[in-house]
Write a protein that holds these residues in place. Structure first.
Motif, mmCIF file in Angstrom:
data_model
loop_
_atom_site.group_PDB
_atom_site.id
_atom_site.type_symbol
_atom_site.label_atom_id
_atom_site.label_comp_id
_atom_site.label_asym_id
_atom_site.label_seq_id
_atom_site.Cartn_x
_atom_site.Cartn_y
_atom_site.Cartn_z
ATOM 1 N N ASN A 193 52.791 92.069 41.255
ATOM 2 C CA ASN A 193 54.235 92.058 41.458
ATOM 3 C C ASN A 193 54.633 93.024 42.572
ATOM 4 N N LYS A 246 48.505 83.312 40.344
ATOM 5 C CA LYS A 246 48.225 83.553 38.931
ATOM 6 C C LYS A 246 49.191 84.553 38.320
ATOM 7 N N GLY A 247 50.097 85.054 39.141
ATOM 8 C CA GLY A 247 51.069 86.027 38.652
ATOM 9 C C GLY A 247 50.449 87.378 38.348
ATOM 10 N N GLU A 248 49.368 87.704 39.064
ATOM 11 C CA GLU A 248 48.662 88.955 38.783
ATOM 12 C C GLU A 248 49.128 90.121 39.646
ATOM 13 N N LYS A 257 57.211 84.839 47.582
ATOM 14 C CA LYS A 257 57.517 84.812 46.151
ATOM 15 C C LYS A 257 58.093 83.458 45.727
#
Lengths: 476, 486
Positions: B68, B64-66, B16
């Protein structure tokens, strides 16, 4: 000594749910080999069954329609045996707690009513189909049918003749069709029966030793198997032999049965509760809902036909023996209002032609309102009864509206007196001998002349008018 | 500490914070497998190429922050009886050596959705039958703490892989102790969840009423994280429970004050190794000192758990394994004369000794004339065992004892004596019979420097209390930080 035959039946009927009993594959008959399959119905490692709720609903329907009690709590068990058509090497069935139990069906043979007990109805899955390739040494398996839901309806040993068995099966088939849980197509294997049969000297209370014949899939084969096997058993006993409790295979082509396996060789199926499935609970509310959804059953419908349409008992029985036929009848009656005429056409010409063409009732090619229209054409005097029979055949063969047939072929009754008297004059001119005979008192000659006029008009002339005009002409 | 030794939480934090990519981490694990798994033998299948490919895809999503998911990019491995679409699932059996499932198990699918990276499939006792992973058709798996010893079983590959840093965590299956006992032998954390909490769909069945999939991890916090991902109601499994599943990470509290914990006398008196007993009782003291109320009580039916377990599990197995008949998939004998000979030869050659032994035992127990005497009697015992536990849970929040009577034994030491081996399930099998959750955590080392496991048993669907006790124990001890030197 006279012998009595004792028969109990185990009937397997495929349920007409859309999807299989434990997966979402289609239950449709046919289809390319092994295309109606998935990991679940082919028994892949790791898969689990999930019971199709519709299967329970349909089975409860069948139970209620055959006067069964419905178990509030029942379970599913594994029946273990090896065969290539059984992908998991066990069939999920019900052993000691079936869904429905203690019911009955009433039958009638030679005007005698009889009540046949239903021991139980349980749900289970069908197996696949082995295909023996004649050109290869091996066999192939098609699992399309594997996992199609079945109900097994087990009767008490209350049946005493092939006729009773036939009546029982016909009633059972009619009930299942009426409640729309099975299409009962024997030729597609959706209704099959195992026959348990024993014989005993008339008057004896104890049952004789029984044999079982498995997977008979036509009414005719069942009747022949019963006749063949009972004759064999009586013969064995008469010649001092003993009946062995065994499973036999009926060869319908040769008309004989062969021993398959004895009681000692019988499978130990090692039934045990399937740990992958939860108990089936049918509460009072659900049972009531299903009960309220039941349609009018054959017996009730028959009684209604007798009282409402004043049909003879026999006709009412035949018409209600098939839901399709009864629905066809009622649809035609709704249009024509002449129940008697509709019944006569169905009982006579329609069933005769179906039989001649070896067609099923489901295959009636024209809609019911065509029959109503045909009857209307007769009632209005547009065609004669004789012509109507010909129109009927054409209507059957060509699926054409009878009105159109009559118009196209110009079959309307000729009731124009001037046209008919012209033909009469022509006929008389050609038959001076007959005129003479008539005048000498030979009544037959009159009939002959009428016939000649009919021939000239291709049967379309109104016979009453012919009679009247011919008489006037001859008596001149 | 090496990267491969980190917990899932630690790995996840590195990913992360972009200190490491999933591709790099996966490569670290693959390199580690190359380096030491020749000796350990925990993998049957290693997915070298597809794991890297998958790690790239996941890393792309992370960048891409897709995603969590706390498990995103984490290299994981499954016991080889959990179906993976397109990837061989052999159950460590000759019978399924060539079997490639056309579908994913529910847990495979769930962990895929969590963006984990599947590294491979792990060794086990054939069809999960055994307690040492010696019954594998493929190979032996060795205990990372002492390679002359067994890793336990049947999820031996899963426990050894986690202990040796060959996977961040693993999924195993537990029918009579097959997650907890190898976790105990390998010094890692293993949880068998409540029956019905994790879908069995796609787990190749051994004993349907006992089987349960569960996580093997390096610590209790990881265990909670994985439980979050794999528990839940599944329409594909009729025995799956439609209940509310909590966020298990919420139970990671360093607090056992006032918790009532029962220790069955029968678990610490007979047949137990002294060092194991001492370690477990020391563990109890740790919890007592932290405010838990611990007391001994009697669970009298314990002695019948093993016979009942072997009858029920073998009976179900005899039916579950009947589908391996050489007709549809898997192994088929080359020579046979007719259909029954095809069955006979295929099953004689395709199954190992232990599997055949259990099929015969189970077939016998279900046979007409013996059913009441064996199978039915075992079901009656099952009812009594359930009752014994539910009575205990009237008084206690959890039951605690050893996971296994011994530490890891030497390879070959018990493989000739199945009964001796079966006795190793004494503390674990009854938990499956009662359908309860059980957690095994490291609680000490014996004089041979072998890990000792402590088992915490809970009420149905009360995994949270087990995690809370386990977490508190970890926070106040150092055992979970021990790593095998390999």
């Amino acid at each position: 000594m006279e012998y009595e035959i004792v028969i109990g039946l185990e009937v397997h009927s495929e349920l007409s749910t859309k999807s299989k009993i434990f997966c979402s594959c289609t239950t449709e008959f046919g289809g390319e080999v092994n295309t109606h399959t998935c990991p679940i119905c082919t028994g892949m490692p790791g898969v689990l069954p999930v019971l199709n709720k519709k299967v329970v609903e349909y089975a409860v329907k069948a139970g209620l329609a055959s006067n069964c009690k419905i178990a509030e709590y029942s379970k599913q068990d594994r029946k273990n045996y090896f065969y290539p058509d059984l992908p998991k090497a066990y069939q999920i069935s019900q052993y000691d707690l079936p869904l429905c139990y203690e019911g009955y069906i009433d039958i009638e043979v030679d005007d005698v009513q009889k009540r046949i007990g239903i021991t139980r109805i349980h749900i289970e899955e069908d197996a696949g189909k082995l295909m023996h390739d004649e050109w290869e040494t091996g066999s192939l398996v098609d699992y399309n049918r594997g996992g199609v839901p079945l109900i097994e309806i087990v009767s008490e040993p209350d049946l005493r003749s092939a006729q009773e068995v036939k009546a029982y099966l016909e009633n059972l088939k009619a009930i299942l069709e009426y409640i729309n849980v099975s299409d009962c197509k024997m030729q597609e294997g959706s209704l099959r029966a195992d026959v348990n049969l024993s014989v005993r000297p008339k008057g004896q209370k104890e049952f004789g030793t029984r044999t079982e014949m498995k997977n008979l899939n036509s009414f005719k084969a069942i009747i022949r198997a019963i006749e063949g096997e009972s004759a064999r058993q009586i013969e064995v006993i008469k010649s001092g032999g003993v009946i062995v409790q065994e499973t036999r295979r009926w060869d319908d082509n040769k008309g004989v049965s062969y021993a398959m396996r004895s009681k000692e060789e019988a499978h130990d199926y090692r039934y045990f509760p399937d740990p992958d499935l939860m108990p089936i609970v049918v509460d009072e509310k659900w049972k009531e809902e299903i009960k309220n959804s039941l349609p009018e059953l054959p017996e009730a419908r028959k009684k209604r036909y007798i009282s409402e349409f004043s049909l003879p008992h026999y006709d009412a029985s035949i018409l209600t023996s098939s839901k399709v036929l009864a629905d066809f009848f009622e649809e035609a009656v709704a249009k024509s209002k002449n129940a008697k005429a509709v019944s006569n056409w169905i009982m006579g010409d329609l069933l005769r032609i179906l039989k001649e063409k070896e067609m099923e009732i489901e295959e009636i090619p024209f809609p019911a309102d065509y029959l109503a229209k045909l009857i209307e054409l007769i009632e209005k005097g547009i065609i004669s009864g004789t012509i109507a029979k010909k129109v009927f055949v054409q209507m059957f063969d060509e699926r054409k509206d009878p009105g159109v047939i009559v118009k196209e072929k110009g079959l309307e009754v000729i009731s124009d007196e001037s046209a008919i008297s012209g033909i009469i004059l022509k006929v008389l001119e050609n038959n001076p001998k007959s005129i003479e005979d008539y005048k000498n008192g030979k009544e037959k000659a009159f009939g002959f002349l009428v016939g000649q006029v009919m021939r000239e008009t291709k049967g379309k002339a109104d016979p009453k008018i012919i009679n009247k005009l011919l008489k006037t002409e001859l008596d001149k | 500490m090496e990267l491969y030794d980190l917990s899932v939480h630690e790995m996840s934090d590195l990913i992360k914070s972009k200190k490491i990519s999933s591709v790099e981490l996966t490569q670290v694990i693959l390199d580690r497998i190359k380096k030491v798994d020749g000796e350990i033998g925990s993998y049957i299948t290693v997915l070298e190429e597809s794991a890297i490919k998958r790690a790239r895809e996941v890393q792309d999503k992370i960048d891409k922050g897709e995603t969590n998911s706390p498990l995103a990019g984490i290299p994981v491995a499954f016991k080889d009886n959990i179906c993976t679409e397109g990837i061989k699932t052999t159950c460590a059996s000759k019978m399924l050596d060539n079997f490639i499932p056309p579908y994913n198990a529910t847990v495979s699918h769930k962990l895929f959705l969590e963006d984990t990276v599947l590294v491979g499939k792990l060794n086990m006792d054939e069809f999960a039958m055994g307690g040492s992973t010696e019954n594998s058709f493929h190979k032996l798996t060795k205990n990372p703490w002492d390679t002359k010893r067994v890793p336990g079983g049947s999820s031996g590959g899963a426990a050894a892989s986690v202990a040796a840093g060959l996977a961040a965590f693993a999924l195993g299956s537990d029918t009579g102790g097959s997650i907890r006992q190898p976790a105990s032998f390998c010094g890692v954390v293993g949880m068998k969840p409540t029956y019905g909490a994790v879908s069995r769909y796609g787990l190749v069945a051994f004993a349907s009423s006992l089987d349960q999939i569960g996580p093997i991890s390096k610590n209790v916090s990881d265990c909670a994280l994985i439980l979050n991902a794999i528990t839940g109601y599944d329409l594909n499994d009729s025995t799956s429970a439609n209940v509310n599943y909590p966020d298990y990470t919420k139970s990671l509290q360093n607090d056992v004050k006032g918790l009532k914990i029962g220790i069955p006398k029968e678990y610490i008196t007979q047949g137990i190794n002294d060092e194991v007993k001492k370690a477990v009782l020391d563990g109890v003291k740790v919890l007592e000192n932290l405010g838990a109320k611990c007391e001994e009580f009697s669970l009298p039916i314990t002695e019948y758990a093993i016979p009942a377990y072997y009858l029920i599990s073998s009976a179900e197995a005899s039916s579950n394994l009947a589908r391996y008949d050489g007709i549809k998939y898997g192994f088929r004998a080359e020579k046979f004369t007719d259909l029954s000979d095809l069955y006979r030869q295929t099953r004689s050659e395709g199954f190992g000794t232990e599997v055949k032994r259990r099929i015969m035992l189970g077939t016998y127990a279900l046979s007409s004339g013996y059913y009441d005497e064996y199978y039915n009697k075992a079901l009656q015992v099952r009812t009594l065992i359930k009752k014994g536990f539910s009575d205990a849970f009237e008084k206690y929040d959890a039951v605690l004892g050893p996971t296994a009577p011994t530490t890891a034994y030497k390879i070959g030491e018990k493989s000739e004596d199945p009964l001796e081996m079966y006795l190793g399930d004494i503390y674990t099998a009854s938990v499956n019979i009662a359908g309860l959750p059980g957690l095994s955590i490291p609680c000490g080392m014996d004089s041979n420097n072998l890990p000792i496991g402590m088992q915490i048993i809970g009420k149905p669907f009360d995994e949270s209390t087990l995690l809370r006790i386990g977490y508190t124990f970890e926070k106040n001890t150092e055992f979970h930080k021990n790593r095998a030197k390999i």
